[in-house]
Write a protein that holds these residues in place. Structure first.
Motif, PDB file in Angstrom:
ATOM      1  N   THR A 174       0.845  -1.190   0.000  1.00 49.08           N
ATOM      2  CA  THR A 174       0.000   0.000   0.000  1.00 49.08           C
ATOM      3  C   THR A 174       0.880   1.239   0.000  1.00 49.08           C
ATOM      4  N   GLU A 175       0.589   2.169  -0.922  1.00 53.42           N
ATOM      5  CA  GLU A 175       1.341   3.413  -1.010  1.00 53.42           C
ATOM      6  C   GLU A 175       0.449   4.587  -0.626  1.00 53.42           C
ATOM      7  N   ILE A 176       1.027   5.521   0.102  1.00 57.53           N
ATOM      8  CA  ILE A 176       0.375   6.790   0.418  1.00 57.53           C
ATOM      9  C   ILE A 176       1.174   7.876  -0.289  1.00 57.53           C
ATOM     10  N   ARG A 177       0.539   8.615  -1.171  1.00 62.92           N
ATOM     11  CA  ARG A 177       1.270   9.656  -1.881  1.00 62.92           C
ATOM     12  C   ARG A 177       0.393  10.893  -2.046  1.00 62.92           C
ATOM     13  N   ASN A 178       1.036  12.020  -2.177  1.00 65.25           N
ATOM     14  CA  ASN A 178       0.347  13.303  -2.282  1.00 65.25           C
ATOM     15  C   ASN A 178       0.018  13.560  -3.752  1.00 65.25           C
ATOM     16  N   GLN A 179      -1.142  13.083  -4.177  1.00 67.24           N
ATOM     17  CA  GLN A 179      -1.555  13.188  -5.575  1.00 67.24           C
ATOM     18  C   GLN A 179      -2.903  13.881  -5.669  1.00 67.24           C
ATOM     19  N   LEU A 180      -3.006  14.819  -6.595  1.00 63.74           N
ATOM     20  CA  LEU A 180      -4.240  15.560  -6.829  1.00 63.74           C
ATOM     21  C   LEU A 180      -4.746  15.271  -8.230  1.00 63.74           C
ATOM     22  N   LYS A 181      -6.079  15.201  -8.372  1.00 61.93           N
ATOM     23  CA  LYS A 181      -6.695  15.050  -9.684  1.00 61.93           C
ATOM     24  C   LYS A 181      -7.903  15.968  -9.762  1.00 61.93           C
ATOM     25  N   ILE A 182      -8.063  16.613 -10.908  1.00 58.99           N
ATOM     26  CA  ILE A 182      -9.189  17.517 -11.131  1.00 58.99           C
ATOM     27  C   ILE A 182      -9.953  17.063 -12.369  1.00 58.99           C
ATOM     28  N   TYR A 183     -11.285  17.005 -12.241  1.00 56.95           N
ATOM     29  CA  TYR A 183     -12.179  16.823 -13.379  1.00 56.95           C
ATOM     30  C   TYR A 183     -13.011  18.095 -13.523  1.00 56.95           C
ATOM     31  N   SER A 184     -13.082  18.640 -14.744  1.00 54.47           N
ATOM     32  CA  SER A 184     -13.896  19.830 -14.968  1.00 54.47           C
ATOM     33  C   SER A 184     -14.130  20.032 -16.456  1.00 54.47           C
ATOM     34  N   ASN A 185     -15.383  20.304 -16.810  1.00 52.09           N
ATOM     35  CA  ASN A 185     -15.733  20.634 -18.199  1.00 52.09           C
ATOM     36  C   ASN A 185     -15.215  19.590 -19.187  1.00 52.09           C
TER      37      ASN A 185
ATOM     38  N   ILE B  61       0.851  23.765 -19.000  1.00 49.78           N
ATOM     39  CA  ILE B  61      -0.532  23.310 -18.961  1.00 49.78           C
ATOM     40  C   ILE B  61      -1.065  23.594 -17.570  1.00 49.78           C
ATOM     41  N   LYS B  62      -2.299  24.104 -17.507  1.00 50.68           N
ATOM     42  CA  LYS B  62      -2.877  24.457 -16.212  1.00 50.68           C
ATOM     43  C   LYS B  62      -4.319  23.977 -16.152  1.00 50.68           C
ATOM     44  N   MET B  63      -4.696  23.427 -15.004  1.00 48.52           N
ATOM     45  CA  MET B  63      -6.065  22.958 -14.784  1.00 48.52           C
ATOM     46  C   MET B  63      -6.609  23.623 -13.533  1.00 48.52           C
ATOM     47  N   ILE B  64      -7.865  24.073 -13.627  1.00 49.46           N
ATOM     48  CA  ILE B  64      -8.539  24.703 -12.495  1.00 49.46           C
ATOM     49  C   ILE B  64      -9.879  24.014 -12.302  1.00 49.46           C
ATOM     50  N   GLY B  65     -10.233  23.746 -11.050  1.00 50.73           N
ATOM     51  CA  GLY B  65     -11.525  23.144 -10.746  1.00 50.73           C
ATOM     52  C   GLY B  65     -11.579  22.694  -9.302  1.00 50.73           C
ATOM     53  N   GLY B  66     -12.782  22.717  -8.723  1.00 47.62           N
ATOM     54  CA  GLY B  66     -12.937  22.262  -7.350  1.00 47.62           C
ATOM     55  C   GLY B  66     -12.091  23.043  -6.364  1.00 47.62           C
ATOM     56  N   SER B  67     -11.953  24.355  -6.604  1.00 47.63           N
ATOM     57  CA  SER B  67     -11.166  25.235  -5.726  1.00 47.63           C
ATOM     58  C   SER B  67      -9.709  24.804  -5.608  1.00 47.63           C
ATOM     59  N   GLN B  68      -9.208  24.125  -6.647  1.00 47.91           N
ATOM     60  CA  GLN B  68      -7.812  23.704  -6.694  1.00 47.91           C
ATOM     61  C   GLN B  68      -7.245  24.015  -8.080  1.00 47.91           C
ATOM     62  N   PHE B  69      -5.923  24.002  -8.186  1.00 48.52           N
ATOM     63  CA  PHE B  69      -5.277  24.162  -9.484  1.00 48.52           C
ATOM     64  C   PHE B  69      -4.092  23.205  -9.577  1.00 48.52           C
ATOM     65  N   ILE B  70      -3.751  22.843 -10.812  1.00 47.86           N
ATOM     66  CA  ILE B  70      -2.536  22.078 -11.113  1.00 47.86           C
ATOM     67  C   ILE B  70      -1.843  22.784 -12.268  1.00 47.86           C
ATOM     68  N   GLU B  71      -0.532  22.898 -12.185  1.00 48.61           N
ATOM     69  CA  GLU B  71       0.227  23.604 -13.210  1.00 48.61           C
ATOM     70  C   GLU B  71       1.494  22.817 -13.527  1.00 48.61           C
ATOM     71  N   LEU B  72       1.693  22.490 -14.797  1.00 50.67           N
ATOM     72  CA  LEU B  72       2.907  21.813 -15.261  1.00 50.67           C
ATOM     73  C   LEU B  72       3.662  22.749 -16.192  1.00 50.67           C
TER      74      LEU B  72
ATOM     75  N   GLN C 231       8.475  20.738 -14.059  1.00 52.14           N
ATOM     76  CA  GLN C 231       8.066  20.904 -12.670  1.00 52.14           C
ATOM     77  C   GLN C 231       6.564  21.111 -12.604  1.00 52.14           C
ATOM     78  N   PHE C 232       5.985  20.753 -11.465  1.00 47.99           N
ATOM     79  CA  PHE C 232       4.566  21.008 -11.259  1.00 47.99           C
ATOM     80  C   PHE C 232       4.354  21.675  -9.913  1.00 47.99           C
ATOM     81  N   ASN C 233       3.273  22.424  -9.846  1.00 50.69           N
ATOM     82  CA  ASN C 233       2.740  22.948  -8.595  1.00 50.69           C
ATOM     83  C   ASN C 233       1.260  22.604  -8.555  1.00 50.69           C
ATOM     84  N   PHE C 234       0.738  22.312  -7.378  1.00 48.38           N
ATOM     85  CA  PHE C 234      -0.710  22.275  -7.236  1.00 48.38           C
ATOM     86  C   PHE C 234      -1.101  22.757  -5.852  1.00 48.38           C
ATOM     87  N   GLY C 235      -2.389  23.141  -5.742  1.00 48.76           N
ATOM     88  CA  GLY C 235      -2.830  23.649  -4.454  1.00 48.76           C
ATOM     89  C   GLY C 235      -4.169  24.339  -4.521  1.00 48.76           C
ATOM     90  N   GLU C 236      -4.390  25.249  -3.574  1.00 52.51           N
ATOM     91  CA  GLU C 236      -5.687  25.897  -3.396  1.00 52.51           C
ATOM     92  C   GLU C 236      -5.862  27.056  -4.374  1.00 52.51           C
TER      93      GLU C 236
END
Length: 255
Positions: free
Chosen positions: A48-59, A165-176, A188-193
């Motif tokens: 079992t792995e625990i990792r800090n991963q975010l996913k956004i679905y939108s539009n 590339i940038k994704m926004i949704g669910g009060s979060q963002f991901i940027e590569l 590099q990537f950043n993600f957060g609020e």
């Protein structure tokens, strides 16, 4: 461990069996999701792995990002179509640039707190067969006019930027971001609020804050940026200040 992605291969993700908190719905809610855990079975050995991963679905778009223990930056983004309990994802970008020829069918079990998906028969580079069960929890389903998948067209920030590339949704963002460094390409990537600093959150022009909660560059974590977002059809202008008194403008197009 690196996984093989074969052109034209369709991997079926089979939903887990019934559970007490399973929910039935004819649609999959847009929003942001955090990976709670992933269970990997290889040669009857379960880890079992625990990792800090975010996913956004939108539009009808998606994006995810995390630091893979073997390959480092691991990011993907593309088209997401939900029909009859199946999410079909068509990747358009990953951490190495544009991609094509892939399609993945995900059969997802939605729960009261998010969703569970099970991937069976994944082939690794050494020929091993893996089964994976992922548990995701919902962060937020809140939306904004800026939600969706965006590709950088122009920027005043850095001439070495190759793509972003940038994704926004669910009060979060991901940027590569992929940038030239000599003869190499750094990624590099950043993600957060993602939150509104002023206004009601429905304006086409607004001031927003971005707080980085995870990044491939540890020094970025905790950084807060305040930016002006201006939506004009399928174009998005993001204005910020790199240093006091100096304005930087990023122009994105909707994917």
């Amino acid at each position: 461990m690196k996984y093989l992605l074969l052109i034209g291969l369709m991997i079926n993700l089979i939903g887990c069996g019934d559970s007490p908190n399973k929910t039935e719905t004819s649609f999959f809610p847009d929003g942001s999701y955090k990976l709670q855990k992933v269970q990997i079975t290889e040669n009857d050995k379960v880890t079992t792995e625990i990792r800090n991963q975010l996913k956004i679905y939108s539009n009808e778009r998606y994006m995810f990002a995390f630091m893979h223990p073997s390959i480092g930056v691991d990011v993907g983004a593309g088209i997401a179509k939900w029909k009859d309990g199946i999410m079909t994802e068509t990747p358009l970008f990953n951490h190495n640039g544009s991609v094509s020829g892939f399609e993945f069918d995900l059969s997802i079990t939605q729960t009261e707190t998010g969703f569970t998906q099970s991937l069976t028969g994944l082939v690794s580079e050494d020929g091993s067969i893996l089964d994976m069960i992922e548990d995701w929890i919902t962060i937020s389903s809140q939306n904004s006019p800026y939600d969706g998948l965006w590709q950088l067209e122009t920027t005043d920030l850095d001439p070495n930027i190759v793509s972003q590339i940038k994704m926004i949704g669910g009060s979060q963002f991901i940027e590569l971001t992929r940038s030239k460094s000599g003869s190499d390409i750094q990624k590099q990537f950043n993600f957060g609020e993602f939150y509104h600093v002023s206004g009601t959150g429905i304006e086409l022009i607004g001031v927003v804050g971005e707080k980085i909660t995870n990044s491939s560059l540890k020094n970025n974590i905790g950084e807060i940026k305040t930016r002006t977002y201006e939506l004009n059809g399928d174009n998005l202008l993001v204005t910020s200040s790199s240093v006091p008194g100096e304005t930087v403008i990023h122009k994105y197009k909707r994917i």
